[in-house]
Write an enzyme that holds these catalytic residues in place. Structure first.
Site, PDB file in Angstrom:
ATOM      1  N   CYS A   7      30.110  38.514  44.408  1.00  0.00           N
ATOM      2  CA  CYS A   7      30.554  39.400  43.924  1.00  0.00           C
ATOM      3  C   CYS A   7      30.921  40.937  42.652  1.00  0.00           C
ATOM      4  O   CYS A   7      29.891  40.312  41.358  1.00  0.00           O
ATOM      5  CB  CYS A   7      32.057  38.207  43.325  1.00  0.00           C
ATOM      6  SG  CYS A   7      33.625  39.597  42.711  1.00  0.00           S
ATOM      7  N   CYS A  10      31.936  39.381  38.811  1.00  0.00           N
ATOM      8  CA  CYS A  10      31.661  38.276  39.017  1.00  0.00           C
ATOM      9  C   CYS A  10      29.949  39.103  38.172  1.00  0.00           C
ATOM     10  O   CYS A  10      29.256  38.017  37.007  1.00  0.00           O
ATOM     11  CB  CYS A  10      31.279  37.007  40.066  1.00  0.00           C
ATOM     12  SG  CYS A  10      32.687  36.024  40.388  1.00  0.00           S
ATOM     13  N   ASP A  33      37.248  51.770  33.643  1.00  0.00           N
ATOM     14  CA  ASP A  33      36.780  51.825  35.006  1.00  0.00           C
ATOM     15  C   ASP A  33      36.053  52.848  35.432  1.00  0.00           C
ATOM     16  O   ASP A  33      36.139  54.007  34.415  1.00  0.00           O
ATOM     17  CB  ASP A  33      37.890  52.250  35.653  1.00  0.00           C
ATOM     18  CG  ASP A  33      38.300  51.833  37.447  1.00  0.00           C
ATOM     19  OD1 ASP A  33      39.093  51.188  38.335  1.00  0.00           O
ATOM     20  OD2 ASP A  33      37.397  52.761  38.083  1.00  0.00           O
ATOM     21  N   HIS A  49      36.229  33.155  38.443  1.00  0.00           N
ATOM     22  CA  HIS A  49      36.060  34.537  39.904  1.00  0.00           C
ATOM     23  C   HIS A  49      37.656  33.848  41.077  1.00  0.00           C
ATOM     24  O   HIS A  49      37.836  32.798  41.658  1.00  0.00           O
ATOM     25  CB  HIS A  49      35.582  34.428  41.206  1.00  0.00           C
ATOM     26  CG  HIS A  49      35.330  34.612  41.982  1.00  0.00           C
ATOM     27  ND1 HIS A  49      35.436  35.856  42.492  1.00  0.00           N
ATOM     28  CD2 HIS A  49      35.486  34.274  43.476  1.00  0.00           C
ATOM     29  CE1 HIS A  49      35.657  36.836  43.502  1.00  0.00           C
ATOM     30  NE2 HIS A  49      35.902  35.357  43.887  1.00  0.00           N
ATOM     31  N   ASN A  89      46.907  46.042  42.201  1.00  0.00           N
ATOM     32  CA  ASN A  89      46.718  45.511  43.270  1.00  0.00           C
ATOM     33  C   ASN A  89      46.416  44.001  43.603  1.00  0.00           C
ATOM     34  O   ASN A  89      45.823  44.071  43.914  1.00  0.00           O
ATOM     35  CB  ASN A  89      45.405  46.966  44.428  1.00  0.00           C
ATOM     36  CG  ASN A  89      45.697  48.214  42.800  1.00  0.00           C
ATOM     37  OD1 ASN A  89      47.047  48.517  42.965  1.00  0.00           O
ATOM     38  ND2 ASN A  89      44.749  48.561  43.072  1.00  0.00           N
ATOM     39  N   HIS A 100      38.301  40.553  43.452  1.00  0.00           N
ATOM     40  CA  HIS A 100      38.791  39.492  41.584  1.00  0.00           C
ATOM     41  C   HIS A 100      39.389  40.340  41.115  1.00  0.00           C
ATOM     42  O   HIS A 100      39.457  41.302  40.580  1.00  0.00           O
ATOM     43  CB  HIS A 100      36.397  39.752  40.961  1.00  0.00           C
ATOM     44  CG  HIS A 100      37.213  38.717  40.097  1.00  0.00           C
ATOM     45  ND1 HIS A 100      35.540  38.105  39.219  1.00  0.00           N
ATOM     46  CD2 HIS A 100      37.245  38.606  39.180  1.00  0.00           C
ATOM     47  CE1 HIS A 100      35.551  37.749  38.771  1.00  0.00           C
ATOM     48  NE2 HIS A 100      36.501  38.098  38.200  1.00  0.00           N
ATOM     49  N   HIS A 102      41.840  41.697  38.960  1.00  0.00           N
ATOM     50  CA  HIS A 102      41.889  42.639  37.634  1.00  0.00           C
ATOM     51  C   HIS A 102      43.464  42.699  37.873  1.00  0.00           C
ATOM     52  O   HIS A 102      43.936  43.516  38.208  1.00  0.00           O
ATOM     53  CB  HIS A 102      40.740  43.478  37.713  1.00  0.00           C
ATOM     54  CG  HIS A 102      40.329  44.024  38.970  1.00  0.00           C
ATOM     55  ND1 HIS A 102      40.639  43.527  40.286  1.00  0.00           N
ATOM     56  CD2 HIS A 102      41.227  45.475  39.394  1.00  0.00           C
ATOM     57  CE1 HIS A 102      40.058  44.542  40.849  1.00  0.00           C
ATOM     58  NE2 HIS A 102      41.071  45.618  40.625  1.00  0.00           N
ATOM     59  N   HIS A 104      44.299  46.507  36.165  1.00  0.00           N
ATOM     60  CA  HIS A 104      44.535  48.285  35.814  1.00  0.00           C
ATOM     61  C   HIS A 104      45.006  48.643  34.645  1.00  0.00           C
ATOM     62  O   HIS A 104      46.445  48.303  34.133  1.00  0.00           O
ATOM     63  CB  HIS A 104      44.668  49.300  36.723  1.00  0.00           C
ATOM     64  CG  HIS A 104      43.496  48.892  38.187  1.00  0.00           C
ATOM     65  ND1 HIS A 104      42.918  49.726  38.380  1.00  0.00           N
ATOM     66  CD2 HIS A 104      43.559  48.172  39.257  1.00  0.00           C
ATOM     67  CE1 HIS A 104      41.957  49.325  39.442  1.00  0.00           C
ATOM     68  NE2 HIS A 104      42.877  48.545  40.042  1.00  0.00           N
TER      69      HIS A 104
HETATM   70  P1  AMP Z   1      41.211  48.152  42.955  1.00  0.00           P
HETATM   71  O1  AMP Z   1      41.338  48.942  44.198  1.00  0.00           O
HETATM   72  O2  AMP Z   1      42.134  47.603  42.153  1.00  0.00           O
HETATM   73  O3  AMP Z   1      40.509  46.587  43.355  1.00  0.00           O
HETATM   74  O4  AMP Z   1      39.822  48.156  41.843  1.00  0.00           O
HETATM   75  C1  AMP Z   1      38.934  48.777  41.771  1.00  0.00           C
HETATM   76  C2  AMP Z   1      37.820  49.221  40.918  1.00  0.00           C
HETATM   77  O5  AMP Z   1      36.668  49.079  40.494  1.00  0.00           O
HETATM   78  C3  AMP Z   1      38.652  50.914  41.271  1.00  0.00           C
HETATM   79  O6  AMP Z   1      39.541  51.415  40.337  1.00  0.00           O
HETATM   80  C4  AMP Z   1      36.878  51.340  40.781  1.00  0.00           C
HETATM   81  O7  AMP Z   1      36.302  52.350  40.250  1.00  0.00           O
HETATM   82  C5  AMP Z   1      36.655  49.933  39.854  1.00  0.00           C
HETATM   83  N1  AMP Z   1      34.930  49.875  40.310  1.00  0.00           N
HETATM   84  C6  AMP Z   1      34.449  50.364  40.477  1.00  0.00           C
HETATM   85  N2  AMP Z   1      32.945  49.729  40.586  1.00  0.00           N
HETATM   86  C7  AMP Z   1      32.994  49.695  39.333  1.00  0.00           C
HETATM   87  C8  AMP Z   1      31.905  49.225  37.891  1.00  0.00           C
HETATM   88  N3  AMP Z   1      30.471  48.766  38.815  1.00  0.00           N
HETATM   89  N4  AMP Z   1      32.515  49.856  36.898  1.00  0.00           N
HETATM   90  C9  AMP Z   1      33.731  49.313  36.678  1.00  0.00           C
HETATM   91  N5  AMP Z   1      34.607  49.712  37.041  1.00  0.00           N
HETATM   92  C10 AMP Z   1      34.364  49.942  38.862  1.00  0.00           C
HETATM   93 ZN    ZN Z   2      34.154  37.849  40.957  1.00  0.00          ZN
END
Ligand code: AMP
Ligand code: ZN
Length: 118
Positions: A7, A10, A33, A49, A89, A100, A102, A104
């Site tokens: 993940c 993670c 982000d 997780h 989401n 995982h 989260h 926003h």
């Molecule tokens: P979701 O679509 O809700 O799963 O959001 C995933 C978010 O993670 C997206 O807004 C991506 O821009 C963000 N994301 C993906 N990889 C990374 C990373 N390495 N560091 C920070 N944010 C990330």
């Molecule tokens: Zn995770």
């Protein structure tokens, strides 16, 4: 605590992948982000997780309440004194890309009332 070695978040929590971290405690980490949709775009990520809202169990109630109360504190620290938006989401149909759980946290400009920025 449950983690998943495959993940992305993670890996970020374990420090295996770098992140621009703005807050961390025993329950959560908060980082920027990588592809911001607003001047302030943070991800609040529980250390445990949990794949998505669909996998939440009663044992997570305290954690989720903790995250809800942490959000306005983080927003204030980021200077979002006029309000902010939170988005979760869930599943492919909800646009979830990282499985995982989260939250926003977005702000820094006037976000349109009915619009979805994610
Ligand atoms: P979701 O679509 O809700 O799963 O959001 C995933 C978010 O993670 C997206 O807004 C991506 O821009 C963000 N994301 C993906 N990889 C990374 C990373 N390495 N560091 C920070 N944010 C990330
Ligand atoms: Zn995770």
């Amino acid at each position: 605590m449950t983690t998943d070695s495959d993940c992305l978040f993670c890996k970020i929590i374990k420090g295996e992948i770098p992140s621009d971290q703005v807050y961390s405690d025993e329950q959560v980490i908060v980082f920027k982000d990588i592809n911001p949709k607003a001047p302030v775009h943070l991800l609040i990520v529980p250390r445990e997780h949990i794949k998505s809202l669909n996998e939440l169990e009663e044992k997570h109630d305290v954690l989720m309440a903790y995250i809800m109360r942490l959000l306005p504190k983080i927003a204030k620290e980021q200077g979002l004194n006029n309000g902010f938006r939170t988005v979760i989401n869930t599943g492919p149909g909800g646009g979830q890309e990282v499985f995982h759980l989260h939250v926003h946290l977005l702000g820094g400009e006037r976000l349109s009332g009915a619009g979805f920025v994610m």
